[in-house]
Design a protein around this motif. Structure first.
Motif, PDB file in Angstrom:
ATOM      1  N   LEU A 232       0.986  -0.970   0.071  1.00 46.41           N
ATOM      2  CA  LEU A 232       0.090   0.106  -0.416  1.00 46.41           C
ATOM      3  C   LEU A 232       1.028   1.403  -0.139  1.00 46.41           C
ATOM      4  O   LEU A 232       0.197   2.146  -0.913  1.00 46.41           O
ATOM      5  CB  LEU A 232      -0.647   0.293   0.969  1.00 46.41           C
ATOM      6  CG  LEU A 232      -1.925  -0.990   1.193  1.00 46.41           C
ATOM      7  CD1 LEU A 232      -2.781  -0.904   2.377  1.00 46.41           C
ATOM      8  CD2 LEU A 232      -2.641  -1.216   0.424  1.00 46.41           C
ATOM      9  N   SER A 234       4.098   1.440  -1.094  1.00 44.64           N
ATOM     10  CA  SER A 234       4.104   1.064  -2.493  1.00 44.64           C
ATOM     11  C   SER A 234       3.632   1.723  -3.230  1.00 44.64           C
ATOM     12  O   SER A 234       3.976   2.553  -4.174  1.00 44.64           O
ATOM     13  CB  SER A 234       4.587  -0.042  -2.947  1.00 44.64           C
ATOM     14  OG  SER A 234       4.896  -0.203  -4.247  1.00 44.64           O
ATOM     15  N   SER A 235       2.125   1.854  -3.415  1.00 44.50           N
ATOM     16  CA  SER A 235       1.525   1.983  -5.074  1.00 44.50           C
ATOM     17  C   SER A 235       0.717   3.990  -4.244  1.00 44.50           C
ATOM     18  O   SER A 235       1.108   4.685  -5.121  1.00 44.50           O
ATOM     19  CB  SER A 235      -0.175   1.919  -4.390  1.00 44.50           C
ATOM     20  OG  SER A 235      -1.211   2.447  -3.105  1.00 44.50           O
ATOM     21  N   TYR A 238       3.638   5.015  -5.892  1.00 44.91           N
ATOM     22  CA  TYR A 238       3.749   5.149  -7.837  1.00 44.91           C
ATOM     23  C   TYR A 238       3.155   6.140  -8.075  1.00 44.91           C
ATOM     24  O   TYR A 238       3.040   6.953  -8.780  1.00 44.91           O
ATOM     25  CB  TYR A 238       3.503   3.532  -8.450  1.00 44.91           C
ATOM     26  CG  TYR A 238       4.542   2.721  -8.041  1.00 44.91           C
ATOM     27  CD1 TYR A 238       5.464   2.925  -9.182  1.00 44.91           C
ATOM     28  CD2 TYR A 238       4.710   2.139  -7.921  1.00 44.91           C
ATOM     29  CE1 TYR A 238       6.360   2.100  -9.419  1.00 44.91           C
ATOM     30  CE2 TYR A 238       6.352   0.927  -7.488  1.00 44.91           C
ATOM     31  CZ  TYR A 238       7.043   1.299  -8.345  1.00 44.91           C
ATOM     32  OH  TYR A 238       8.141   0.382  -8.194  1.00 44.91           O
ATOM     33  N   ASN A 239       1.743   5.925  -7.407  1.00 47.84           N
ATOM     34  CA  ASN A 239       0.544   7.235  -7.622  1.00 47.84           C
ATOM     35  C   ASN A 239       0.806   8.749  -7.660  1.00 47.84           C
ATOM     36  O   ASN A 239       0.554   8.987  -8.429  1.00 47.84           O
ATOM     37  CB  ASN A 239      -1.196   7.139  -7.008  1.00 47.84           C
ATOM     38  CG  ASN A 239      -1.376   5.927  -6.625  1.00 47.84           C
ATOM     39  OD1 ASN A 239      -0.965   4.680  -8.191  1.00 47.84           O
ATOM     40  ND2 ASN A 239      -2.063   4.708  -5.744  1.00 47.84           N
ATOM     41  N   PRO A 305       3.693  -3.154  -6.472  1.00 47.80           N
ATOM     42  CA  PRO A 305       2.945  -1.940  -5.316  1.00 47.80           C
ATOM     43  C   PRO A 305       0.969  -3.220  -5.705  1.00 47.80           C
ATOM     44  O   PRO A 305       0.147  -3.603  -6.876  1.00 47.80           O
ATOM     45  CB  PRO A 305       2.794  -0.993  -6.594  1.00 47.80           C
ATOM     46  CG  PRO A 305       2.821  -1.090  -7.408  1.00 47.80           C
ATOM     47  CD  PRO A 305       3.969  -2.502  -8.013  1.00 47.80           C
ATOM     48  N   ALA A 306       0.855  -2.453  -4.322  1.00 49.00           N
ATOM     49  CA  ALA A 306      -0.976  -2.539  -4.647  1.00 49.00           C
ATOM     50  C   ALA A 306      -1.728  -1.394  -5.902  1.00 49.00           C
ATOM     51  O   ALA A 306      -1.102  -0.370  -6.000  1.00 49.00           O
ATOM     52  CB  ALA A 306      -1.538  -2.865  -3.612  1.00 49.00           C
ATOM     53  N   GLN A 307      -2.901  -2.110  -6.333  1.00 53.15           N
ATOM     54  CA  GLN A 307      -3.388  -1.242  -7.223  1.00 53.15           C
ATOM     55  C   GLN A 307      -4.601  -0.354  -6.268  1.00 53.15           C
ATOM     56  O   GLN A 307      -5.564  -1.000  -5.579  1.00 53.15           O
ATOM     57  CB  GLN A 307      -4.282  -2.299  -7.892  1.00 53.15           C
ATOM     58  CG  GLN A 307      -3.497  -2.553  -8.667  1.00 53.15           C
ATOM     59  CD  GLN A 307      -1.654  -2.070 -10.044  1.00 53.15           C
ATOM     60  OE1 GLN A 307      -2.396  -1.037 -10.701  1.00 53.15           O
ATOM     61  NE2 GLN A 307      -0.650  -1.880  -9.115  1.00 53.15           N
ATOM     62  N   THR A 308      -4.373   1.100  -6.290  1.00 51.44           N
ATOM     63  CA  THR A 308      -5.550   1.774  -5.222  1.00 51.44           C
ATOM     64  C   THR A 308      -5.279   3.067  -6.054  1.00 51.44           C
ATOM     65  O   THR A 308      -4.228   3.354  -6.696  1.00 51.44           O
ATOM     66  CB  THR A 308      -4.991   1.616  -3.754  1.00 51.44           C
ATOM     67  OG1 THR A 308      -3.609   2.503  -3.770  1.00 51.44           O
ATOM     68  CG2 THR A 308      -4.378   0.329  -2.964  1.00 51.44           C
TER      69      THR A 308
END
Length: 348
Positions: A232, A234-235, A238-239, A305-308
């Motif tokens: 999370l 990580s997401s 990245y976001n 990374p999680a997709q959030t």
């Protein structure tokens, strides 16, 4: 004639009894564990010592308390077996057979060093200098300079200016006389052994170089100590990168202070406002390099990374386990931040 036969039978029987008694004594002596007071001590066995002399030394330390039986056993059953020189620790209690087994190995006195996940090269240099004294002695700064030898990672990170991020955090065991440079080399070797070949493909699929993955993993390592939420975190990274939002990770400001040699365990306002390539409050994108040593779970989170749609997180003070609340909008984040600041004020 009859008497002579009985006498022979008696002598034979007596010999059987004596042999049986001797065998029982020998077996029992070498298989019986005895206690001694030197379990925490190193006992040095020098090169060139005869087996009897070695056993005499161990008898004097009460590690072996059946020396005659041990010598007989060794002569009868293991006459060609070598005892190696070395620095030994013998557990207590221990049997003579276990002692003989240990003496095959040629143990050298060792030093254990633990490098926690997230430690920087500055932290590691201090520990290596203190735990591995060299002749002549080396300072933290000299060990730190050894970490500028990027030839060790040239093939995996041609852009690296030092070994930050590639000194793998774990517990190591080294011989006492190991020089600091060899300790550093081992940490890089450990990084190579942990990095899986399939991770290169994962990095390629998400459009990142190995160096960028190491940088992102170092940020994740600093931001969360809870393995289950690292994907999370990580997401969020990245976001923010995708949306062009500064990462705003204060651990990079701590790293700046360490690089400038003025870190005193307190993050000052000037540290947050400094113009510096590592200040993720001001720059867009990733800092120029890693800010510490990531562990395996941080690498995995950086690669997957999680997709959030999260772009914020705040420490979860209710859980009190180092985890975070995650938010997708500024309004949600501001509410969470206000609750955190209220809790923080109550701690003062």
């Amino acid at each position: 004639m009859k008497f002579a036969r009985r006498l022979l039978l008696f002598i034979f029987g007596l010999m059987v009894v004596v042999a049986g008694g001797f065998a029982f004594w020998l077996y029992n002596s070498v298989h019986t564990a005895v206690s001694h007071d030197h379990a925490a001590d190193y006992i040095t066995i020098d090169n060139g010592l005869a087996s009897n002399r070695i056993l005499d030394i161990l008898e004097s330390k009460q590690v072996i308390q059946a020396p005659l039986a041990t010598k007989i056993y060794l002569r009868v059953f293991h006459r060609d077996e070598r005892m190696e020189a070395g620095d030994y620790r013998f557990p207590s209690p221990i049997t003579p057979l276990e002692v003989l087994e240990l003496l095959k190995d040629g143990k050298k006195r060792t030093q254990t060093v633990t490098i926690p996940e997230g430690w920087t090269r500055f932290d590691i240099a201090e520990r290596v200098a203190s735990q591995f004294p060299a002749e002549p002695p080396v300072t933290d700064e000299e060990v730190l300079a050894m970490m500028d030898d990027v030839s060790l990672i040239r093939d995996i990170d041609p852009e690296a200016g030092n070994l930050e991020g590639y000194l793998y955090p774990t517990t190591y065991e080294f011989a006492l006389e190991t020089p600091p440079k060899a300790v550093i080399n081992k940490m890089v070797e450990q990084f190579r052994s942990v990095w899986r070949p399939e991770w290169d493909e994962l990095a390629r699929k998400i459009g990142r170089t190995k160096r960028e993955i190491v940088v992102i993993a170092s940020l994740i390592e600093k931001e969360s100590k809870v393995d289950s939420e690292r994907a999370l975190v990580s997401s969020v990274i990245y976001n923010r990168l995708e949306q062009g939002i500064p990462l705003g990770i204060d651990a990079t400001n701590v790293y700046i202070a360490k690089m400038l040699g003025r870190w005193d365990k307190i993050l000052h306002k000037s540290d947050l406002e400094i113009d510096h390539p590592y200040n993720t409050r001001k720059i867009q994108g990733l800092p120029p390099g890693p800010i510490g040593s990531p562990g395996k779970s941080a690498f995995e989170a950086a690669l997957q990374p999680a997709q959030t749609d999260y772009i914020y997180y705040v420490l979860n003070v209710e859980a009190n386990d180092g985890s975070h609340h995650f938010y997708a909008t500024a309004s949600e984040f501001l509410k969470g931040k206000a609750a955190y600041q209220k809790w923080l004020a109550g701690q003062r």
